[in-house]
Design a protein around this motif. Structure first.
Motif, PDB file in Angstrom:
ATOM      1  N   GLU A 283       0.868  -1.174   0.000  1.00 30.26           N
ATOM      2  CA  GLU A 283       0.000   0.000   0.000  1.00 30.26           C
ATOM      3  C   GLU A 283       0.901   1.219   0.000  1.00 30.26           C
ATOM      4  N   ARG A 284       0.428   2.269  -0.673  1.00 27.93           N
ATOM      5  CA  ARG A 284       1.207   3.502  -0.755  1.00 27.93           C
ATOM      6  C   ARG A 284       0.422   4.667  -0.164  1.00 27.93           C
ATOM      7  N   ALA A 285       1.133   5.690   0.240  1.00 31.46           N
ATOM      8  CA  ALA A 285       0.503   6.902   0.755  1.00 31.46           C
ATOM      9  C   ALA A 285      -0.363   7.525  -0.329  1.00 31.46           C
ATOM     10  N   GLU A 286      -1.421   8.192   0.080  1.00 32.11           N
ATOM     11  CA  GLU A 286      -2.349   8.827  -0.858  1.00 32.11           C
ATOM     12  C   GLU A 286      -1.766  10.085  -1.500  1.00 32.11           C
ATOM     13  N   THR A 287      -0.871  10.776  -0.774  1.00 32.44           N
ATOM     14  CA  THR A 287      -0.327  12.040  -1.264  1.00 32.44           C
ATOM     15  C   THR A 287       1.179  11.925  -1.474  1.00 32.44           C
ATOM     16  N   ASP A 288       1.711  12.826  -2.263  1.00 37.58           N
ATOM     17  CA  ASP A 288       3.155  12.844  -2.541  1.00 37.58           C
ATOM     18  C   ASP A 288       3.945  13.189  -1.294  1.00 37.58           C
ATOM     19  N   PRO A 289       5.064  12.566  -1.079  1.00 37.51           N
ATOM     20  CA  PRO A 289       5.595  11.454  -1.855  1.00 37.51           C
ATOM     21  C   PRO A 289       4.839  10.177  -1.526  1.00 37.51           C
ATOM     22  N   LYS A 290       4.452   9.456  -2.520  1.00 36.17           N
ATOM     23  CA  LYS A 290       3.613   8.266  -2.340  1.00 36.17           C
ATOM     24  C   LYS A 290       4.466   7.055  -1.963  1.00 36.17           C
ATOM     25  N   VAL A 291       5.049   7.156  -0.776  1.00 35.01           N
ATOM     26  CA  VAL A 291       5.917   6.089  -0.277  1.00 35.01           C
ATOM     27  C   VAL A 291       5.085   4.856   0.064  1.00 35.01           C
ATOM     28  N   PHE A 292       5.750   3.719   0.132  1.00 37.98           N
ATOM     29  CA  PHE A 292       5.089   2.524   0.618  1.00 37.98           C
ATOM     30  C   PHE A 292       4.789   2.736   2.106  1.00 37.98           C
ATOM     31  N   THR A 293       3.577   2.402   2.524  1.00 36.83           N
ATOM     32  CA  THR A 293       3.215   2.513   3.937  1.00 36.83           C
ATOM     33  C   THR A 293       3.071   1.143   4.581  1.00 36.83           C
ATOM     34  N   ARG A 294       2.665   0.155   3.784  1.00 31.80           N
ATOM     35  CA  ARG A 294       2.542  -1.225   4.266  1.00 31.80           C
ATOM     36  C   ARG A 294       2.972  -2.167   3.155  1.00 31.80           C
ATOM     37  N   ILE A 295       3.702  -3.184   3.557  1.00 28.59           N
ATOM     38  CA  ILE A 295       4.113  -4.227   2.619  1.00 28.59           C
ATOM     39  C   ILE A 295       3.928  -5.567   3.309  1.00 28.59           C
ATOM     40  N   HIS A 296       3.260  -6.465   2.629  1.00 29.93           N
ATOM     41  CA  HIS A 296       3.131  -7.829   3.161  1.00 29.93           C
ATOM     42  C   HIS A 296       3.878  -8.775   2.228  1.00 29.93           C
ATOM     43  N   ILE A 297       4.710  -9.617   2.811  1.00 26.35           N
ATOM     44  CA  ILE A 297       5.517 -10.570   2.060  1.00 26.35           C
ATOM     45  C   ILE A 297       5.054 -11.981   2.420  1.00 26.35           C
ATOM     46  N   HIS A 298       4.647 -12.722   1.402  1.00 27.58           N
ATOM     47  CA  HIS A 298       4.157 -14.089   1.591  1.00 27.58           C
ATOM     48  C   HIS A 298       5.073 -15.046   0.835  1.00 27.58           C
ATOM     49  N   PHE A 299       5.675 -15.969   1.562  1.00 24.45           N
ATOM     50  CA  PHE A 299       6.567 -16.974   0.980  1.00 24.45           C
ATOM     51  C   PHE A 299       5.798 -18.264   0.765  1.00 24.45           C
ATOM     52  N   ILE A 300       6.046 -18.908  -0.366  1.00 19.41           N
ATOM     53  CA  ILE A 300       5.497 -20.232  -0.659  1.00 19.41           C
ATOM     54  C   ILE A 300       6.696 -21.135  -0.913  1.00 19.41           C
ATOM     55  N   LEU A 301       6.873 -22.135  -0.063  1.00 19.05           N
ATOM     56  CA  LEU A 301       8.059 -22.983  -0.140  1.00 19.05           C
ATOM     57  C   LEU A 301       7.709 -24.453  -0.158  1.00 19.05           C
ATOM     58  N   ALA A 302       8.620 -25.231  -0.736  1.00 12.89           N
ATOM     59  CA  ALA A 302       8.509 -26.684  -0.721  1.00 12.89           C
ATOM     60  C   ALA A 302       9.909 -27.272  -0.701  1.00 12.89           C
ATOM     61  N   GLY A 303       9.982 -28.456  -0.174  1.00 16.97           N
ATOM     62  CA  GLY A 303      11.242 -29.192  -0.144  1.00 16.97           C
ATOM     63  C   GLY A 303      11.078 -30.416   0.718  1.00 16.97           C
ATOM     64  N   PRO A 304      11.792 -31.489   0.396  1.00 18.40           N
ATOM     65  CA  PRO A 304      11.672 -32.713   1.189  1.00 18.40           C
ATOM     66  C   PRO A 304      12.145 -32.481   2.626  1.00 18.40           C
ATOM     67  N   GLY A 305      11.247 -32.697   3.558  1.00 20.70           N
ATOM     68  CA  GLY A 305      11.604 -32.552   4.964  1.00 20.70           C
ATOM     69  C   GLY A 305      11.712 -31.120   5.454  1.00 20.70           C
ATOM     70  N   LEU A 306      11.329 -30.157   4.654  1.00 22.90           N
ATOM     71  CA  LEU A 306      11.417 -28.748   5.052  1.00 22.90           C
ATOM     72  C   LEU A 306      10.427 -28.488   6.186  1.00 22.90           C
ATOM     73  N   SER A 307      10.918 -27.942   7.286  1.00 22.25           N
ATOM     74  CA  SER A 307      10.071 -27.745   8.465  1.00 22.25           C
ATOM     75  C   SER A 307       9.640 -26.289   8.611  1.00 22.25           C
ATOM     76  N   GLU A 308       8.502 -26.113   9.261  1.00 29.71           N
ATOM     77  CA  GLU A 308       8.011 -24.764   9.547  1.00 29.71           C
ATOM     78  C   GLU A 308       9.012 -24.011  10.413  1.00 29.71           C
ATOM     79  N   LYS A 309       9.616 -24.691  11.362  1.00 27.85           N
ATOM     80  CA  LYS A 309      10.584 -24.054  12.260  1.00 27.85           C
ATOM     81  C   LYS A 309      11.768 -23.484  11.475  1.00 27.85           C
ATOM     82  N   ALA A 310      12.286 -24.252  10.524  1.00 24.70           N
ATOM     83  CA  ALA A 310      13.430 -23.801   9.730  1.00 24.70           C
ATOM     84  C   ALA A 310      13.050 -22.608   8.851  1.00 24.70           C
TER      85      ALA A 310
END
Length: 140
Positions: free
Chosen positions: A77-104
């Motif tokens: 999400e960006r600010a409504e007015t200039d400078p329209k900087v990022f105000t919120r960023i959400h990063i979602h990772f999607i991973l796979a691998g043999p034996g890959l654990s949530e903890k790791a």
């Protein structure tokens, strides 16, 4: 680190990295662009995704975890007015691998966000950055 941006016409630009790689950037049609490339702020967001993905995969591999898939989805999400900087960023990772654990994965994401990802740490000065991840089935 160096970069060079060459204006082509209207809002069309070609950016060249110090390592010799080029990308096209352009503005939206309502600003005179022809939509021929990513917007500069989109490039910034993609750079953040690439930086943190690099870290997470590197950290997991260094810990001897096998990673067969790592995708990063970002929503900002960006600010409504200039400078329209990022105000919120959400990063979602999607991973796979043999034996890959949530903890790791959780550890790798945290280390990237808090210690290693320069882009995250810089952008985190102006934007609230959140993270989550999902492990998907490993298919051989």
């Amino acid at each position: 680190m160096k970069a060079r941006i060459k204006w082509v016409e209207d809002t069309l630009m070609v950016a060249e990295s110090g390592s010799g790689h080029a990308v096209v950037m352009d503005g939206p049609p309502d600003f005179g662009g022809r939509n021929l490339g990513a917007r500069p702020m989109e490039m910034l967001l993609m750079g953040l995704g690439g930086c943190t993905q690099f870290d997470v995969v590197h950290i997991l591999r260094k810990g001897r975890h096998q990673v067969t898939r790592c995708e990063v989805e970002l929503a900002a999400e960006r600010a409504e007015t200039d400078p329209k900087v990022f105000t919120r960023i959400h990063i979602h990772f999607i991973l796979a691998g043999p034996g890959l654990s949530e903890k790791a994965v959780e550890r790798a994401v945290k280390l990237s966000a808090e210690t290693y990802c320069s882009a995250s740490l810089m952008l985190g000065k102006v934007a609230e950055i959140t993270h989550d991840f999902e492990l998907v089935p490993y298919n051989q």
